[in-house]
Every structure is written in C-alpha cells, then in structure tokens.
Design a protein around this motif. Structure first.
Motif, short mmCIF file in Angstrom:
data_model
loop_
_atom_site.label_atom_id
_atom_site.label_comp_id
_atom_site.label_asym_id
_atom_site.label_seq_id
_atom_site.Cartn_x
_atom_site.Cartn_y
_atom_site.Cartn_z
N SER A 68 68.85 50.61 41.49
CA SER A 68 70.09 50.12 40.44
C SER A 68 70.63 48.69 40.44
O SER A 68 71.47 48.39 39.96
N ARG A 80 64.31 58.32 41.88
CA ARG A 80 65.47 57.36 42.23
C ARG A 80 66.51 58.13 42.79
O ARG A 80 67.65 58.11 42.61
N SER A 130 70.65 57.31 43.46
CA SER A 130 71.23 56.74 42.44
C SER A 130 71.96 57.43 41.38
O SER A 130 71.75 58.90 41.53
N GLU A 131 72.77 57.19 40.54
CA GLU A 131 73.25 58.12 39.49
C GLU A 131 72.42 58.68 38.42
O GLU A 131 72.63 59.89 38.02
N THR A 132 71.15 57.94 38.44
CA THR A 132 69.97 58.74 37.58
C THR A 132 68.92 59.82 38.34
O THR A 132 67.93 59.96 38.01
N GLN A 133 69.41 59.98 39.55
CA GLN A 133 68.41 60.79 40.37
C GLN A 133 68.01 62.05 39.55
O GLN A 133 68.86 62.62 38.89
N LYS A 134 66.75 62.48 39.68
CA LYS A 134 66.21 63.46 39.01
C LYS A 134 65.33 64.15 40.17
O LYS A 134 64.64 63.77 40.69
#
Length: 272
Positions: free
Chosen positions: A40, A224, A227-231
């Motif tokens: 990020s 990711r 991170s805040e967009t971890q999936k």
C-alpha cells in the motif's frame, strides 16, 4: 554497521519503532525491490514517512554491487530495507554471510511476513509443512518440483503455503544481446494462474495422485495480506481458477486433508 530491516506487509507504518529509529540515523538507505513489494505504499510515500532518500536496490544492484555496499558499511551506518521479514528470502541470508566474511557488523530488525501472517486464514501455523514457490511457466520451461513438495505435505496431513512468482525489472530476451537493457513490465502471479499450473500437473500425473489431491480438494487464496484491502477466499482448486482477488500480492494455501474443527469453523467465513 550494516542493518537489514523488515518493513512488514502493509504500508509504511508497519515498520517497527526500532527499525524507523535506525533508518533515520543511517547515511544511506537501500530498498530491496525484487523479492517482494510493499502493498500500500510507493517509494515517495516511504521516503516522506521515513524522512530520507531511498536507493532502489534491484537484483542486479544487489548481486553485482553488494561488496561496495558492505565496504561502505565498514565506515558508516547503512540500512537495507526488506518487505516482510529479512529471513523470508535466502537472498538476505546470503547478505548476512557476506557481511560476516568482510567482518562488517550486522544487525537484523524483524517484522511480520507472509510466513506467519498466513495465520489470518484460520489455518494453524504449526500444521504447515514446507513452503513452496511457484514460478511462472513459459512455453519451453515448466518446472513442477513444487508439486512434489505439496504432495509430500499433503500425505503428512500438513498445509502448504505457496509463494507466487513476481517479475520485477526482468530484461527482455532481445535486450540480453544489446548493450542497452530493456525491461518487461512488472508481473505478479495471481492465485488463479498458480492454480491453473497446479491443475495442469495434476492432470499429467492423475494416475499417481488422484487419491491424494484432486481438483475438488480445498484451496485458500489470499491477497494483500496485512493491508486494508486484504481478501481471503476458500474453495476447491477447480473453483480457484476462476477467482479474481484483485491486485498483488497473492498467496495460495493447499490445506492438508484433515482440518482441526477450529480451522474448519474459521474457514467457513471465506467459503465461496
């Protein structure tokens, strides 16, 4: 002093306080850029947060210029920044050995890496076997030794973390014969690409491994991490081929054939 500092997985703020204090006192700071990327944060954001100029260290600079870097570290403080943890790649172990050969003092500052952050999937870390790397295939080069390690782990009822290939600043075939180098665009393997290769090996070896691992076996895709967009997605190998987890970095887990009840329960939230 030569410092190798782990940056963690997410963004510029994942660095430890100890690591940040060291960076701010160093004469030069190198950012290793070929084994991984910070998800990020770009170079400018890192420089603004760390308060210094970063020298991007690609594979060529490290492999050909490491002696010069270590010579500098004999007289001043040099930092070498690594995404994740410094011991997450054998390249950095070699750097430490080279430093010891030159009698350069060396200090390592640890941080989170995918090797322990994969626990966010709910799969218990002590149930993991040997980690494997899955390389990009070409039309003429399709190594599959990684698959043997997956099978070995699976037979022992262990999970396998698959680290997926990245290509950063790779020279084109044409440029290798020229004086001026040209580079291919950066490329990062996705979970769907990795699964395609696994299924291709499965198909070619079907008679030997169908009873141990097959297209219906469970897989877990991660993107990711940290991170805040971890999936995270859990599904069969055949379904994972169609899964789009978005941008890099991706990792793939092939769980063992028997899950602990807590692992089963935790994975339910990620099931397709």
């Amino acid at each position: 002093m030569f410092y190798i500092i782990g940056l963690g997985l997410g963004d510029c703020k994942d660095i430890t306080i100890k690591g940040l204090e060291i960076i701010r006192k160093c004469s030069k700071v190198y950012l290793e850029s070929y084994t991984s990327i910070l998800i990020s944060s770009g170079l400018k954001e890192l420089e603004n947060f760390y308060g210094c100029t970063l020298i991007t260290a690609d594979r060529e600079l490290v492999e050909q210029g490491v002696d010069d870097i270590l010579t500098e570290a004999q007289n001043c403080d040099i930092a070498f920044l690594v995404v994740g943890d410094p011991f997450g790649a054998t390249t950095h172990t070699d750097l430490i050995l080279r430093a010891k050969e030159k009698e350069v003092k060396c200090e390592v500052v640890h941080n989170a890496s995918i090797l322990n952050a994969v626990g966010c999937s709910g799969l218990q870390l002590y149930n993991f076997g040997e980690t494997v790397s899955i390389p990009y295939w070409t039309e003429t080069w399709k190594p599959d030794s990684f698959f043997d390690k997956i099978i070995s782990n699976f037979q022992r009822k262990l999970h396998t973390l698959c680290l997926l290939d990245i290509k950063v600043k790779e020279p084109t075939l044409e440029s290798l014969t020229k004086k001026k180098k040209e580079y291919l665009p950066p490329k990062f393997m996705s979970v769907s690409e990795a699964t395609e290769q696994i299924l291709e090996v499965l198909k070619s070896r079907n008679s030997n491994v169908s009873d141990e691992l097959n297209a219906n076996s469970l897989s877990v895709g991660l993107a990711r991490v940290g991170s805040e967009t971890q999936k995270i997605v859990a599904c069969s190998l055949s379904q994972m081929v169609t899964v789009d987890l978005g941008g890099p970095l991706h990792s793939l887990v092939i769980p063992g054939p028997e899950l602990h009840p807590l692992e089963e329960e935790f994975l339910q939230q990620f099931k397709l």
